[in-house]
Write a protein that holds these residues in place. Structure first.
Motif, PDB file in Angstrom:
ATOM      1  N   MET A 151      57.597  10.954 107.358  1.00  0.00           N
ATOM      2  CA  MET A 151      57.000  12.299 108.300  1.00  0.00           C
ATOM      3  C   MET A 151      57.913  13.538 107.942  1.00  0.00           C
ATOM      4  O   MET A 151      59.113  13.317 107.877  1.00  0.00           O
ATOM      5  N   THR A 152      57.208  14.480 108.064  1.00  0.00           N
ATOM      6  CA  THR A 152      58.121  15.913 108.301  1.00  0.00           C
ATOM      7  C   THR A 152      57.838  16.351 109.636  1.00  0.00           C
ATOM      8  O   THR A 152      56.546  16.630 109.982  1.00  0.00           O
ATOM      9  N   LEU A 153      58.981  16.664 110.362  1.00  0.00           N
ATOM     10  CA  LEU A 153      58.876  17.351 111.523  1.00  0.00           C
ATOM     11  C   LEU A 153      59.161  18.852 111.650  1.00  0.00           C
ATOM     12  O   LEU A 153      60.244  19.162 110.710  1.00  0.00           O
ATOM     13  N   GLN A 154      58.581  19.524 112.517  1.00  0.00           N
ATOM     14  CA  GLN A 154      58.992  21.234 112.816  1.00  0.00           C
ATOM     15  C   GLN A 154      59.674  21.060 114.034  1.00  0.00           C
ATOM     16  O   GLN A 154      59.531  20.540 114.946  1.00  0.00           O
ATOM     17  N   LEU A 155      60.952  21.835 113.829  1.00  0.00           N
ATOM     18  CA  LEU A 155      62.099  21.978 114.896  1.00  0.00           C
ATOM     19  C   LEU A 155      61.956  23.505 115.254  1.00  0.00           C
ATOM     20  O   LEU A 155      62.189  24.141 114.461  1.00  0.00           O
ATOM     21  N   THR A 156      62.098  23.784 116.493  1.00  0.00           N
ATOM     22  CA  THR A 156      62.244  25.068 116.890  1.00  0.00           C
ATOM     23  C   THR A 156      63.222  24.881 118.100  1.00  0.00           C
ATOM     24  O   THR A 156      63.062  24.223 119.252  1.00  0.00           O
ATOM     25  N   PHE A 157      64.368  25.768 118.229  1.00  0.00           N
ATOM     26  CA  PHE A 157      65.302  25.915 119.266  1.00  0.00           C
ATOM     27  C   PHE A 157      65.300  27.302 119.630  1.00  0.00           C
ATOM     28  O   PHE A 157      65.725  27.987 118.905  1.00  0.00           O
ATOM     29  N   PRO A 170      69.897  17.818 111.704  1.00  0.00           N
ATOM     30  CA  PRO A 170      68.916  18.581 110.775  1.00  0.00           C
ATOM     31  C   PRO A 170      69.790  19.796 110.404  1.00  0.00           C
ATOM     32  O   PRO A 170      70.631  20.402 110.958  1.00  0.00           O
ATOM     33  N   VAL A 171      69.193  20.345 109.460  1.00  0.00           N
ATOM     34  CA  VAL A 171      69.581  21.910 108.990  1.00  0.00           C
ATOM     35  C   VAL A 171      68.714  22.958 109.712  1.00  0.00           C
ATOM     36  O   VAL A 171      67.437  22.732 109.568  1.00  0.00           O
ATOM     37  N   TRP A 172      69.412  23.665 110.208  1.00  0.00           N
ATOM     38  CA  TRP A 172      68.657  24.607 111.050  1.00  0.00           C
ATOM     39  C   TRP A 172      68.758  26.214 110.010  1.00  0.00           C
ATOM     40  O   TRP A 172      70.092  26.543 109.489  1.00  0.00           O
ATOM     41  N   GLY A 179      67.143  32.403 118.016  1.00  0.00           N
ATOM     42  CA  GLY A 179      66.417  31.252 117.924  1.00  0.00           C
ATOM     43  C   GLY A 179      67.010  30.680 116.545  1.00  0.00           C
ATOM     44  O   GLY A 179      67.545  31.310 115.735  1.00  0.00           O
ATOM     45  N   LEU A 180      66.540  29.293 116.429  1.00  0.00           N
ATOM     46  CA  LEU A 180      66.744  28.364 115.384  1.00  0.00           C
ATOM     47  C   LEU A 180      65.503  27.827 114.917  1.00  0.00           C
ATOM     48  O   LEU A 180      64.564  27.372 115.875  1.00  0.00           O
ATOM     49  N   ALA A 181      65.155  27.353 113.561  1.00  0.00           N
ATOM     50  CA  ALA A 181      64.138  26.811 113.235  1.00  0.00           C
ATOM     51  C   ALA A 181      64.669  25.988 112.032  1.00  0.00           C
ATOM     52  O   ALA A 181      65.326  26.125 111.164  1.00  0.00           O
ATOM     53  N   GLY A 182      63.801  25.037 111.804  1.00  0.00           N
ATOM     54  CA  GLY A 182      64.204  23.760 110.781  1.00  0.00           C
ATOM     55  C   GLY A 182      63.122  22.792 110.594  1.00  0.00           C
ATOM     56  O   GLY A 182      62.084  22.736 111.323  1.00  0.00           O
TER      57      GLY A 182
END
Length: 600
Positions: free
Chosen positions: A122-128, A163-165, A172-175
């Protein structure tokens, strides 16, 4: 010109609650932390999308594909597991605020997120996207070695993990994070002072530390729940309620917050939004009635002692609520730059009820002292002196109007329950004086007790209908009258109380749930008040109507979400929770009603 519609906020029931008895967070079904206050529950928010979907800030981990979701708490804990299933695989997201022995005064001040791939890939989207001080501050985010710092105002976060951001704008950060079966990824934020982060005084935890903290937290909750002493058909609901109440507590002081949130609307009228992240004196009495009864005497005692410390020495200027550290100045102000949950404005911080007169608090504090005396903990000389001052205040002030238990923000009135609770204060004072052989003006107290009862039975009683009423000048029903038998002013089987309970149900019951008082007294539609429905179940049980009591209990308990969390109110029309969440008084009242059902 068309007015812009607010975004489609998730229903309140979508949220899970996690806590370390200092800070708290709400996590949505889609893996988004939309509310988080650190370092205390009543601190300004670090993530506040709950109150403004576009500006409030959040931290989300979710699959990039369409997904199905299942969630649960690890057994008897506030460790949340959210399992995402897609066409390619299945992952589990574990969210928790770590606990440890000694964490009362030395907490981790951390939020940990772990991602396990259980099947496939699975690939997940990360948002900080943190936003500090109720979104007033867009923090400065910068990389430092193998982690990131988010700094602004008096708040600082250290984000670390696998994770790589990449930068997502300036604030903000995304990855993306790809996992295959058997892999686990780790993320962590530490809350620290910004100057400590800026000076390089804080290091990120090692991955092995995060694993250890999960085990520590699991052990901590298992140990804490060992004294649990309740069995019956509602055992799981009672246990979950106790855990929620522990999560709403402030470990150093012993206070229990009335709720984890502010400004979630009680009604369709947007202005009915309040900040409940403080500690109410009345809840301390309910805590002893509920938590101590099911084995959690340390928590009940901690709340009792917090309230005694916070109130002591100020009987003449008794305050009804306090900050979680005992703070008295809780000035209410409005933040007009936030959109509010589903557009409900204003967003309020602080609570103006700090200045209100609520006479019921005298009875609740004396009942608290009496119940604890029955458990073998009697007041010492100094505290007895303070209790006598409280009794004398009740003896003087019962004749005056107040804002009542519902904290009416209008002209004070002569509420019947307020008078009855002043009677409770004198009654418990007489019992304590007798049991402890304390010197007290018992003859005068007995005379005042009788006078209060006579006035209530004269001016607070509708002889035509044969029922007690909300206030001397308001001959309508009010669900708070259900507390009269619960606190012993009358027996639940007294004919007048039987008729009053029946009239409350006739006038205020909607789909098996009770409103607090008639809807025409409100500006806008209000949901049913869940604590009142549990009070009804308790009264019915005390009347011997066990089947009816059980049905009432089950109707109210069924408003909980899939995790057993309950809000302040429930809107039967929309089939949705409303009001602040999770709500301490609701969970306290559930426990008390379950215990009453068990008795019968």
């Amino acid at each position: 010109m068309n007015q812009r519609q607010p975004p489609a906020y998730p229903p309140i029931s979508d949220y899970a609650f996690i806590s370390d008895c200092h800070s708290c967070a709400l996590v949505s079904r889609s893996g988004s932390i939309d509310w988080c206050c650190m370092p205390r529950i009543d601190s300004p928010s670090c993530f506040g999308r709950l109150l403004d979907w576009e500006k409030g800030g959040y931290w989300q981990i979710r699959p990039v594909q369409d997904f199905e979701m299942h969630r649960c708490y690890q057994e008897r804990s506030l460790i949340l597991e959210t399992t995402f299933s897609t066409s390619s695989g299945r992952t589990r997201l574990i969210d928790f605020l770590p606990m440890r022995e000694g964490g009362c005064h030395n907490p981790y001040r951390q939020l940990i997120r772990m991602i396990d791939c259980l099947e496939g890939e699975m690939t997940l989207q990360l948002t900080f996207a943190p936003r500090f001080d109720y979104a007033a501050i867009q923090p400065w985010i910068r990389r430092q070695a193998d982690h990131f710092l988010a700094i602004g105002g008096a708040t600082g976060l250290l984000l670390s993990g696998d994770p790589v951001w990449q930068p997502d704008g300036r604030h903000g950060l995304a990855g993306r994070c790809h996992l295959t079966q058997g892999e686990r990824k780790y993320l962590s934020i530490l809350f620290r002072r910004p100057e400590d982060l800026d000076d390089g005084m804080v290091s990120p935890p090692a991955i092995t530390d995060l694993e250890e903290r999960l085990a520590q937290t699991r052990t901590w909750w298992q140990t804490w729940t060992e004294p649990f002493d309740f069995s019956g058909p509602a055992t799981e609901s009672v246990m979950r309620s106790a855990i929620v109440l522990k999560g709403l507590s402030n470990a150093p002081s012993g206070a229990i917050a009335a709720a984890a949130t502010t400004s979630l609307p009680e009604a369709s009228q947007a202005s009915r939004n309040w900040d409940y992240r403080f500690s109410w004196a009345r809840d301390s009495s309910f805590a002893v009635r509920s938590l101590a009864t099911i084995g959690f005497t340390a928590e009940a005692d901690g709340f009792r002692r917090f309230m005694e410390r916070s109130c002591a020495g100020s009987a003449a200027e008794l305050q009804i609520l306090f900050g979680l550290g005992g703070e008295r100045r809780l000035h209410e102000y409005e933040i007009d730059t936030l959109a509010g949950y589903r557009g409900a404005k204003p967003v309020r911080i602080g609570n103006a009820a700090e200045t209100q007169t609520q006479l019921d608090v005298y009875g609740e504090l004396l009942d608290l002292a009496w119940r604890w005396h029955q458990r073998g903990q009697s007041p010492d000389d100094d505290y007895w002196e303070f209790l006598c001052e409280l009794i004398e205040e009740a003896a003087q002030r019962w004749q005056y109007p107040d804002q009542g238990i519902w904290e009416i923000r209008g002209k004070p009135r002569h509420f019947v329950l307020s008078k009855a609770m002043c009677w409770v204060a004198l009654d418990r004072g007489l019992r304590l004086a007798n049991d402890l052989h304390r010197k007290a003006p018992v003859a005068r107290w007995r005379k005042t007790c009788a006078e209060i009862r006579n006035v209530i039975e004269d001016q607070g009683y509708d002889r035509k209908r044969g029922v007690f009423i909300q206030a001397f000048d308001t001959p309508v029903m009010d669900a708070s009258l259900l507390l009269m038998p619960i606190f012993g002013f009358l027996d639940a089987k007294d004919e007048r109380m039987v008729r009053t309970i029946a009239a409350i149900r006739k006038d205020l019951e909607v789909d098996g749930l009770l409103r607090r008082y008639p809807s025409d007294q409100l500006a806008g539609h209000e949901g049913s008040f869940l604590a009142c429905t549990f009070w009804l179940a308790e009264c019915l049980a005390d009347q011997g109507l066990c089947d009816e009591a059980r049905r009432t209990f089950e109707t109210a308990a069924a408003t909980a979400n899939d995790l057993g969390l309950m809000a302040e109110e429930f809107d039967s029309n929309r089939k949705e929770m409303c009001g602040n969440f999770p709500q301490a008084l609701t969970h306290l009242s559930l426990i008390a009603a379950a215990v009453a059902l068990q008795r019968d």
